[in-house]
Design an enzyme around this catalytic site. Structure first.
Site, PDB file in Angstrom:
ATOM      1  N   HIS A  88       0.795  -1.342  -0.077  1.00 57.39           N
ATOM      2  CA  HIS A  88       0.125   0.066  -0.012  1.00 57.39           C
ATOM      3  C   HIS A  88       0.923   1.258  -0.007  1.00 57.39           C
ATOM      4  O   HIS A  88       0.485   2.317  -0.151  1.00 57.39           O
ATOM      5  CB  HIS A  88      -1.017  -0.062   1.305  1.00 57.39           C
ATOM      6  CG  HIS A  88      -2.062  -0.915   1.105  1.00 57.39           C
ATOM      7  ND1 HIS A  88      -2.672  -1.178   0.147  1.00 57.39           N
ATOM      8  CD2 HIS A  88      -2.258  -2.105   2.230  1.00 57.39           C
ATOM      9  CE1 HIS A  88      -3.717  -2.206   0.354  1.00 57.39           C
ATOM     10  NE2 HIS A  88      -3.352  -2.502   1.800  1.00 57.39           N
TER      11      HIS A  88
ATOM     12  N   ASP B 143      -2.553 -10.480  -2.464  1.00 55.21           N
ATOM     13  CA  ASP B 143      -3.070 -10.141  -1.117  1.00 55.21           C
ATOM     14  C   ASP B 143      -4.540  -9.728  -1.459  1.00 55.21           C
ATOM     15  O   ASP B 143      -4.906  -8.979  -2.540  1.00 55.21           O
ATOM     16  CB  ASP B 143      -2.306  -8.803  -0.502  1.00 55.21           C
ATOM     17  CG  ASP B 143      -2.635  -8.563   0.749  1.00 55.21           C
ATOM     18  OD1 ASP B 143      -1.974  -9.038   1.644  1.00 55.21           O
ATOM     19  OD2 ASP B 143      -3.730  -7.750   0.861  1.00 55.21           O
TER      20      ASP B 143
ATOM     21  N   HIS C 117      -6.243  -7.259  -0.712  1.00 60.60           N
ATOM     22  CA  HIS C 117      -6.339  -5.812  -0.739  1.00 60.60           C
ATOM     23  C   HIS C 117      -5.710  -5.483  -2.042  1.00 60.60           C
ATOM     24  O   HIS C 117      -4.788  -5.934  -2.295  1.00 60.60           O
ATOM     25  CB  HIS C 117      -5.822  -4.955   0.464  1.00 60.60           C
ATOM     26  CG  HIS C 117      -6.334  -5.443   1.687  1.00 60.60           C
ATOM     27  ND1 HIS C 117      -5.935  -6.438   2.563  1.00 60.60           N
ATOM     28  CD2 HIS C 117      -7.633  -4.732   2.236  1.00 60.60           C
ATOM     29  CE1 HIS C 117      -6.623  -6.567   3.710  1.00 60.60           C
ATOM     30  NE2 HIS C 117      -7.451  -5.653   3.679  1.00 60.60           N
TER      31      HIS C 117
ATOM     32  N   ASP D 149      -4.343 -13.080   3.138  1.00 61.60           N
ATOM     33  CA  ASP D 149      -5.636 -12.472   3.895  1.00 61.60           C
ATOM     34  C   ASP D 149      -7.082 -12.927   2.984  1.00 61.60           C
ATOM     35  O   ASP D 149      -8.060 -12.347   3.309  1.00 61.60           O
ATOM     36  CB  ASP D 149      -5.740 -11.247   4.286  1.00 61.60           C
ATOM     37  CG  ASP D 149      -4.946 -10.386   3.262  1.00 61.60           C
ATOM     38  OD1 ASP D 149      -4.496 -10.733   2.220  1.00 61.60           O
ATOM     39  OD2 ASP D 149      -4.539  -9.115   3.618  1.00 61.60           O
TER      40      ASP D 149
END
Ligand SMILES: [Zn+2]
Length: 316
Positions: A127, A164, A166, A253
């Site tokens: 991120h 991931d 996200h 995740d």
């Protein structure tokens, strides 16, 4: 059997939350313990990371951001910009060491000391953009590794697979206009999940148009949907791009037991993802593949998926 480098440093545990937080040192402790009890640790090539060199970090992040981050840690700030990204006085150095872990794993593969690498690092990175840390990420480890491989090892084209749950918004932003680094991300749809980017129409800009590819998944999607996405989107993209190495932003995740999202991958789903990328790296990159840890917050599924991931990387 592949020779698999394992980059890890005990100082990764020094970056610890000042309050209850899912991104904790216990994640790495549990991973190392799991690999030890499974008898896998002894079969890996240990690589001890160093702090990433300033020029390698500056290839991704602005000096102004780095100075801001360093002084926030020195001051004893508990968070970055009052957001969910925590800090302690060690965090700046540990972030340099985390990026250094991705570099060390990449170096081992680039120099031929290993066929593949797994970098058990934290804080995570995908991120973090040029001028901002966010979403538990301080420095973009996978982006630093890609730039390092190009600058120091003469690698031309790098392919990044980010699974991931996200969207890897930081990595996407770093390489948005760069045609030499392909960024592919599969993640829960941005309407439902942080950070709210990664829609299909985000495909890169300028010279980089066509080397960003996003596969947003509906909440509830699982092994079948991911398998289809890897066959129909990822595989042809790698075939067309012809990378020299594949880097993986390996978050765990998207597992159905993980509390931070609503994707339903099983342990076997992660086996498939790992195996498919490994096959692609064998077919197009001489087997060169470096996986760096991103998210994964439910210790049971995190450790079982990483054991599977490591076994697949070893080519068992
Ligand atoms: Zn994540």
């Amino acid at each position: 059997m592949k020779r698999l480098a394992f980059a890890y440093h005990p100082d990764y545990l020094l970056h610890a939350p000042p309050f209850e937080h899912p991104e904790s040192p216990e994640r790495l402790l549990a991973i190392v313990e799991r690999l030890r009890t499974a008898g896998l640790l002894d079969r890996l090539i240990p690589v001890t990371p160093d702090y990433a060199a300033e020029e390698d970090i500056l290839a991704v992040h602005g000096r102004e951001y780095l100075e801001k981050l360093e002084s926030a840690c020195r001051r004893g700030d508990l968070t970055l910009d009052a957001e969910d990204t925590y800090l302690n006085r060690h965090s700046y150095n540990v972030a340099l060491l985390s990026a250094g872990g991705a570099v060390a794993g990449s170096k081992a593969v680039a120099e031929g000391a290993a066929d593949r690498a797994f970098c058990a690092i934290r804080p995570p990175g995908h991120h973090a953009g040029r001028e901002a840390g966010m979403g538990f990420c301080l420095m973009n480890n996978v982006a630093v590794a890609a730039k390092y491989l190009q600058a120091r090892h003469g690698v031309g084209k790098v392919f990044i697979v980010d699974w991931d749950v996200h969207h890897g918004n930081g990595t996407q932003s770093v390489f948005l206009e760069d045609p030499s680094v392909f960024f592919f991300s599969v993640h829960e749809h941005p309407t439902f999940l942080y950070p709210g980017t990664g829609r299909r129409w985000e495909i890169g800009k300028g010279k980089g148009e066509g080397t960003t590819l996003n596969a947003p998944m509906a909440p509830g999607a699982g092994d079948d949907e991911y398998r289809l996405t890897f066959e129909e989107m990822l595989t042809p993209a790698v075939e067309r791009f012809r990378p020299e190495i594949i880097l993986v932003s390996a978050g765990f995740d998207a597992h159905r037991d993980d509390p931070l999202a609503d994707i339903q991958l099983s342990d076997e789903g992660f086996r498939f993802l790992t195996r498919r990328v490994a096959e692609l790296s064998d077919a197009y990159c001489g087997g060169r593949m470096v996986a760096v840890l991103e998210g994964g917050y439910e210790i049971g599924s995190l450790t079982s998926c990483i054991e599977i991931h490591i076994r697949e990387l070893l080519g068992e």
